[in-house]
Design a protein around this motif. Structure first.
Motif, mmCIF file in Angstrom:
data_model
loop_
_atom_site.group_PDB
_atom_site.id
_atom_site.type_symbol
_atom_site.label_atom_id
_atom_site.label_comp_id
_atom_site.label_asym_id
_atom_site.label_seq_id
_atom_site.Cartn_x
_atom_site.Cartn_y
_atom_site.Cartn_z
ATOM 1 N N SER A 1 15.588 4.770 2.131
ATOM 2 C CA SER A 1 14.201 5.205 2.326
ATOM 3 C C SER A 1 13.330 4.984 1.087
ATOM 4 O O SER A 1 12.106 5.010 1.186
ATOM 5 N N ALA A 2 13.936 4.747 -0.077
ATOM 6 C CA ALA A 2 13.165 4.513 -1.304
ATOM 7 C C ALA A 2 12.643 3.086 -1.386
ATOM 8 O O ALA A 2 11.790 2.784 -2.222
ATOM 9 N N LEU A 3 13.151 2.193 -0.542
ATOM 10 C CA LEU A 3 12.739 0.787 -0.580
ATOM 11 C C LEU A 3 11.902 0.438 0.636
ATOM 12 O O LEU A 3 12.182 0.880 1.750
ATOM 13 N N GLY A 4 10.879 -0.381 0.402
ATOM 14 C CA GLY A 4 10.003 -0.808 1.489
ATOM 15 C C GLY A 4 10.223 -2.245 1.901
ATOM 16 O O GLY A 4 9.829 -2.652 2.996
ATOM 17 N N LEU A 5 10.857 -3.044 1.030
ATOM 18 C CA LEU A 5 11.096 -4.455 1.315
ATOM 19 C C LEU A 5 12.204 -4.955 0.397
ATOM 20 O O LEU A 5 12.256 -4.581 -0.778
ATOM 21 N N LEU A 6 13.087 -5.791 0.942
ATOM 22 C CA LEU A 6 14.133 -6.424 0.156
ATOM 23 C C LEU A 6 13.885 -7.923 0.122
ATOM 24 O O LEU A 6 13.560 -8.522 1.152
ATOM 25 N N GLN B 1 0.814 -1.208 0.000
ATOM 26 C CA GLN B 1 0.000 0.000 0.000
ATOM 27 C C GLN B 1 0.847 1.258 0.000
ATOM 28 O O GLN B 1 0.347 2.341 0.219
ATOM 29 N N ASP B 2 2.136 1.098 -0.248
ATOM 30 C CA ASP B 2 2.998 2.276 -0.231
ATOM 31 C C ASP B 2 3.623 2.479 -1.608
ATOM 32 O O ASP B 2 3.444 1.687 -2.509
ATOM 33 N N GLU B 3 4.323 3.555 -1.738
ATOM 34 C CA GLU B 3 4.960 3.893 -3.005
ATOM 35 C C GLU B 3 6.432 3.500 -3.031
ATOM 36 O O GLU B 3 7.137 3.790 -3.983
ATOM 37 N N GLN B 4 6.898 2.863 -1.970
ATOM 38 C CA GLN B 4 8.301 2.476 -1.926
ATOM 39 C C GLN B 4 8.553 1.311 -2.876
ATOM 40 O O GLN B 4 7.650 0.578 -3.262
ATOM 41 N N ARG B 5 9.805 1.146 -3.219
ATOM 42 C CA ARG B 5 10.193 0.097 -4.162
ATOM 43 C C ARG B 5 10.417 -1.236 -3.457
ATOM 44 O O ARG B 5 10.763 -1.285 -2.285
ATOM 45 N N LEU B 6 10.227 -2.287 -4.233
ATOM 46 C CA LEU B 6 10.527 -3.638 -3.789
ATOM 47 C C LEU B 6 11.881 -4.017 -4.370
ATOM 48 O O LEU B 6 12.074 -3.965 -5.589
ATOM 49 N N GLY B 7 12.816 -4.365 -3.519
ATOM 50 C CA GLY B 7 14.131 -4.778 -3.965
ATOM 51 C C GLY B 7 14.127 -6.255 -4.319
ATOM 52 O O GLY B 7 13.950 -7.105 -3.449
ATOM 53 N N LEU B 8 14.286 -6.547 -5.607
ATOM 54 C CA LEU B 8 14.350 -7.923 -6.098
ATOM 55 C C LEU B 8 15.808 -8.321 -6.277
ATOM 56 O O LEU B 8 16.713 -7.645 -5.803
ATOM 57 N N TYR B 9 16.041 -9.395 -7.008
ATOM 58 C CA TYR B 9 17.382 -9.838 -7.389
ATOM 59 C C TYR B 9 17.272 -10.466 -8.771
ATOM 60 O O TYR B 9 16.212 -10.933 -9.171
ATOM 61 N N ASP C 1 6.234 0.093 -11.753
ATOM 62 C CA ASP C 1 7.196 1.192 -11.659
ATOM 63 C C ASP C 1 7.847 1.283 -10.279
ATOM 64 O O ASP C 1 8.400 2.322 -9.926
ATOM 65 N N HIS C 2 7.773 0.193 -9.525
ATOM 66 C CA HIS C 2 8.254 0.247 -8.145
ATOM 67 C C HIS C 2 9.189 -0.904 -7.792
ATOM 68 O O HIS C 2 9.136 -1.451 -6.691
ATOM 69 N N LEU C 3 10.051 -1.263 -8.726
ATOM 70 C CA LEU C 3 10.998 -2.342 -8.485
ATOM 71 C C LEU C 3 12.427 -1.819 -8.540
ATOM 72 O O LEU C 3 12.712 -0.817 -9.191
ATOM 73 N N ALA C 4 13.313 -2.522 -7.858
ATOM 74 C CA ALA C 4 14.727 -2.178 -7.875
ATOM 75 C C ALA C 4 15.539 -3.468 -7.877
ATOM 76 O O ALA C 4 15.100 -4.489 -7.352
ATOM 77 N N LEU C 5 16.696 -3.398 -8.492
ATOM 78 C CA LEU C 5 17.640 -4.523 -8.514
ATOM 79 C C LEU C 5 18.966 -4.052 -7.924
ATOM 80 O O LEU C 5 19.339 -2.888 -8.064
ATOM 81 N N PRO C 6 19.690 -4.986 -7.300
ATOM 82 C CA PRO C 6 21.001 -4.607 -6.766
ATOM 83 C C PRO C 6 22.060 -4.530 -7.851
ATOM 84 O O PRO C 6 21.969 -5.191 -8.885
ATOM 85 N N ARG C 7 23.052 -3.693 -7.592
ATOM 86 C CA ARG C 7 24.240 -3.595 -8.441
ATOM 87 C C ARG C 7 25.447 -3.494 -7.508
ATOM 88 O O ARG C 7 25.479 -2.624 -6.641
ATOM 89 N N VAL C 8 26.404 -4.403 -7.678
ATOM 90 C CA VAL C 8 27.632 -4.362 -6.898
ATOM 91 C C VAL C 8 28.679 -3.632 -7.731
ATOM 92 O O VAL C 8 28.977 -4.031 -8.857
#
Length: 191
Positions: free
Chosen positions: A114-119, A44-52, A72-79
């Protein structure tokens, strides 16, 4: 337990659970994907979900990008440069291998915690105390040692066959809030 024996034990456990996860993933993956979709539907929030980005033997959750509330609310990690950071991701966006060789968003700024709501993080094994057995790089532990990132709820993703009572742990290991398996989402404490 001395560090040398802990490292040897973890190496043996990594081999054991890599094989176990690979063996159980075909039967578990559809349930894991359904659990991830159910989790997405309750956002219910606008934060992103951190996937892999899934490697061989890891559950592929990229279909979450098709869910309307996540598109429009997904993120992926980058090392890069010795640090794991998240960047915004949408299917079709340019990817390039990061410092570990895993496809990651090529462009865009690193996101603040703060941009992510769950990893969601892949795991080889997970224990009842919240500790994850990963591949040994320590990327998630280093990221989550920062209090801002540690405040973001994080779940491991693995088949139920890879759950154990207790894993060896190092002083720098940062516990996760729970896990996602083919039976659903399991929080160690209410979030």
């Amino acid at each position: 337990m001395n560090p040398d024996s802990t490292g040897s034990t973890k190496a043996k456990l990594r081999q054991l659970y890599r094989e176990r996860r690979l063996q159980h993933l075909p039967a578990a993956e559809a349930g894991m994907q359904a659990a991830a979709l159910a989790l997405a539907e309750h956002r219910q929030d606008e934060q992103r979900l951190g996937l892999y980005w899934p490697l061989k033997g890891e559950a592929d959750l990229r279909q979450l990008a098709e869910h309307p509330c996540l598109r429009d609310h997904l993120a992926l990690p980058r090392v890069a440069g010795g640090h794991l950071r998240y960047r915004q991701w949408q299917p079709g966006a340019a990817l390039s291998p990061d410092d570990t060789g895993i496809p990651a968003p090529e462009h865009g700024p690193d996101l603040e915690a703060s941009a992510l709501g769950l990893l969601l993080a892949p795991a080889l094994a997970f224990d009842q105390r919240g500790f994850r057995l990963g591949y040994g790089g320590g990327w998630f532990d280093r990221l989550r040692s920062d209090p801002q990132w540690q405040a973001i709820p994080a779940l491991t993703v693995l088949p139920a066959a890879c759950l154990v009572a207790e894993l060896p742990r190092e002083p720098w290991d940062v516990p996760f809030a729970g896990w996602l398996d083919e039976q659903g989402i399991h929080w160690l404490q209410a979030v």
